[in-house]
Write a protein that holds these residues in place. Structure first.
Motif, PDB file in Angstrom:
ATOM      1  N   UNK A 140     -12.197  58.953 108.868  1.00 35.85           N
ATOM      2  CA  UNK A 140     -11.463  59.218 110.117  1.00 35.85           C
ATOM      3  C   UNK A 140      -9.975  58.900 109.922  1.00 35.85           C
ATOM      4  N   UNK A 141      -9.687  57.779 109.261  1.00 34.03           N
ATOM      5  CA  UNK A 141      -8.281  57.423 109.024  1.00 34.03           C
ATOM      6  C   UNK A 141      -7.596  58.477 108.155  1.00 34.03           C
ATOM      7  N   UNK A 174      -8.286  61.626 107.977  1.00 30.77           N
ATOM      8  CA  UNK A 174      -8.050  62.857 108.750  1.00 30.77           C
ATOM      9  C   UNK A 174      -6.967  62.643 109.815  1.00 30.77           C
ATOM     10  N   UNK A 175      -6.953  61.429 110.396  1.00 32.13           N
ATOM     11  CA  UNK A 175      -5.900  61.111 111.377  1.00 32.13           C
ATOM     12  C   UNK A 175      -4.524  61.204 110.710  1.00 32.13           C
ATOM     13  N   UNK A 176      -4.449  60.735 109.469  1.00 27.61           N
ATOM     14  CA  UNK A 176      -3.178  60.744 108.736  1.00 27.61           C
ATOM     15  C   UNK A 176      -2.626  62.166 108.615  1.00 27.61           C
TER      16      UNK A 176
END
Lengths: 510, 174
Positions: free
Chosen positions: A219-220, A222-224
């Motif tokens: 998730x991190x 993809x958030x980036x």
């Protein structure tokens, strides 16, 4: 006949209202996970794991297995209709499936996918039922050296099939093995790497590592990138049109070849549906009747990866139930679910809990059937999930990760550990260290250490016993082969880099 | 050029140092030896030793050649997936929110902390559909609490007063 009878009993267990509802939920969730690009199949299965804590073992495993089966199929819809692969498994479907859809035949493309997934899955499930028991009977003759050799072979295969460099995969595996040693040693009662924290005396739960590294890390990552993805439109016209018998007969060899290939790849520890899908497409490009047209939107390019991907599920189940070694990332989670219930899959389980295993076998058959029906009729609401913003979906994924950590021991320390492993997972993703060997190391590490120690104690510290006994010797040779072959490839790449510069990432892609 | 090679080798140097530290710690395990049998330090030291050796080889190789290993089977997909540029700010926001959640969940309680996290995490992901965010977060946090507290029976933090009162009030409704 006895097998069929047991399978029949298993089917009755599956048809019990609660088990059947778990099967349906598992299929629906698996297809959703397959559709959503930010949620991988393994991650989805991990997120559902905490829900199985309060269930009996059969219901829990049926839920997870159903998710696993359906997850290999759900992503085909979005890959074919919108060019969005929900999973790495679905990437080869872009090359022919998406092209066929763009050429005005989306319903036909989806029909081929359904036939490939259903047919490949059922044949693979039959092979699973046929092979598991004989293999388990062989495994019953195993002593500690053989068990250690089997586990080592499983770990080596995972490393050898790693997505990035062999060195990175080995480092990831070693780290997993070290994490598995945290806590009180079972032989000496010694505290290892606990740093005075009482909760670490019980060790680090593999679930914390899995949920953190796969879930939070992804998730991190993809958030980036700001959840970058293609916009989706025109979901209202989606439907499936099955091919005629004559059309299917024309590509039967592609179907048979890919199904068997997917099954065999599934059996190899560590090589899951993604590898099966890519390799099968590549093989079709090498030996297929219409190999020259592959990549232009032909059914062979859909049937080959899809039947192999779904067939890998049955293959991956064979070593899990017969020897207790997971054949893929998702089966590693299913192994974890068994272990959380105090059951170690392997020949003994097949011998003493045959009803449970055959219920799971039956759930695979039933699951594939329901998956196909659902795939045929529920395509429109399924793809509409893509209308939901990924930022919201990701926030839900994060919360399920947090719950996964809490649900183990209701301790905030587990939450912190999970967050820490999430950051490790992100860094691994960034630095191209594969996560699968780390997780497999954490799960199989204690088993490997125990069988190694038992061997050393039983055979007076004579390590040559691993090589002198026929079965363990063969497995050790296979382990060496699994490690040396990619090493030779890397060496060749290092010495003659120009040979590789012309065709990077080709892998059968057009 | 050389500094680039050093930066490529840096992760391996860090991992080597961590492994070396743990290798030392494994040597400090307290146990009573049983004859010639190997002790509880053997297995972790074996794994750590292997890790150190690989880090050393890989680090030296990168410094000398500056070349990484070949890409693997599914890397083409990873490269395709990674087409969008990375944003350190977004990553920092995600990590900060996650760490804040870990720090505050026992204070605020699972219900409030999760609701706040979901709202903020959605905004951090550049979503500006306010109604969707607030509604999905409220429904999501509420349903998850009910599901896990009342159905699955997972013990989730209630928080400290006055926040725990809100958790109790909410759970009392069901």
């Amino acid at each position: 006949m006895d097998t069929l009878l047991q399978l029949g009993h298993g089917l009755l267990v599956c048809l019990q209202p609660f088990n059947l509802s778990m099967l349906m939920i598992g299929i629906a969730l698996g297809m959703l996970v397959g559709v959503l690009p930010g949620l991988t199949l393994v991650m989805g299965v991990i997120l559902v794991l905490p829900f199985t804590y309060q269930m009996d073992v059969a219901s829990g495993i049926i839920l997870l297995t159903a998710m696993y089966v359906a997850g290999t199929y759900g992503g085909a819809f979005t890959a074919i209709l919108f060019g969005i692969p929900g999973e790495p498994i679905d990437v080869p479907l872009l090359w022919d499936g998406y092209k066929m859809a763009r050429a005005g035949q989306p319903a036909e493309a989806l029909g081929w996918t359904l036939i490939a997934a259903g047919g490949g899955g059922i044949i693979s499930a039959i092979i699973m039922v046929a092979l598991t028991e004989p293999l388990a009977e062989v495994a019953l003759k195993f002593s500690s050296p053989e068990y250690f050799a089997v586990i080592l072979f499983g770990l080596a295969s995972v490393v050898a099939l790693a997505q990035s460099s062999l060195a990175n995969a080995l480092i990831s595996l070693c780290l997993g093995l070290v994490i598995a040693t945290v806590g009180t040693d079972t032989t000496y009662g010694t505290s290892r790497f606990t740093f005075g924290l009482p909760i670490l005396e019980d060790g680090i739960e593999f679930l914390v590592v899995m949920v953190g590294a796969y879930g939070v890390g992804e998730v991190l990552a993809r958030l980036e990138r700001g959840y970058a993805g293609a916009p989706v439109t025109q979901t209202a016209t989606a439907r499936t049109e099955l091919p005629s018998w004559r059309q299917f007969a024309a590509i039967k060899w592609t179907f048979i070849r890919s199904t068997l290939l997917g099954n065999i790849i599934g059996i190899i520890p560590g090589a899951g549906a993604t590898v099966a899908s890519f390799v099968s497409y590549g093989v079709e490009g090498q030996v297929g009747r219409r190999k020259a047209q592959l990549g232009t939107g032909i059914p062979e390019g859909i049937v080959a990866p899809q039947s192999a991907a779904t067939a890998s599920v049955g293959g991956a189940m064979i070593p899990l139930f017969a020897i207790g070694i997971p054949g893929s990332g998702a089966t590693a989670v299913i192994l974890g679910a068994f272990m959380l219930k105090g059951i170690q899959p392997g020949p003994q389980v097949l011998l003493h809990s045959g009803e449970l295993i055959y219920a799971i076998f039956a759930s695979v058959f039933l699951g594939i059937f329901i998956m196909c029906v659902l795939g045929y009729f529920a395509i429109r609401p399924l793809v509409r999930i893509l209308d939901f913003p990924e930022a919201v979906v990701s926030s839900f994924v994060m919360v399920f990760c947090f719950i996964g950590a809490f649900s183990i021991r209701s301790s905030v320390v587990d939450l912190w550990l999970m967050i820490a492993f999430g950051l490790v997972g992100y860094l691994f993703d960034r630095l191209r260290f594969p996560i699968a060997p780390l997780v497999l190391g954490v799960i199989l590490g204690p088993l490997a250490e125990e069988s190694f120690l038992n061997t050393m104690i039983s055979f007076g510290n004579d390590w040559t016993v691993f090589f002198t006994r026929p079965i363990s010797g063969t497995l050790m040779a296979l382990t060496c082969l699994a490690l040396v072959l990619p090493l030779l490839g890397a060496l060749r790449h290092w010495l003659w880099p120009h040979d590789f510069e012309e065709t990077p990432h080709s892998q059968g892609s057009p | 050029m050389f500094s680039q090679r050093l930066s490529m080798a840096l992760p391996y140097a860090i991992l080597f140092a961590i492994a070396a530290w743990f290798f030392y710690l494994a040597g400090q395990f307290r146990f009573t030896p049983r004859g010639d049998n190997i002790g509880p330090d053997f297995w972790p030291r074996l794994a750590l030793g292997a890790m150190m050796a690989i880090c050393l080889v890989q680090g030296v190789r990168l410094v000398l050649t500056g070349r990484d290993d070949e890409p693997g089977l599914t890397e083409g997909f990873a490269a395709e997936d990674g087409a969008a540029p990375r944003s350190s700010l977004l990553l920092a926001a995600g990590v900060t929110l996650t760490l804040a959640y870990g720090a505050l969940v026992t204070v605020l309680g699972f219900l409030i902390a999760t609701f706040a996290f979901m709202v903020l995490f959605s905004y951090a992901g550049h979503l500006r559909a306010h109604r969707t965010i607030w509604l999905s977060s409220a429904l999501g946090a509420g349903l998850i609490v009910i599901l896990f507290q009342k159905v699955v029976y997972v013990s989730l933090p209630r928080g400290i007063p006055p926040f725990s009162h809100l958790t109790d009030l909410f759970l009392g409704l069901f």
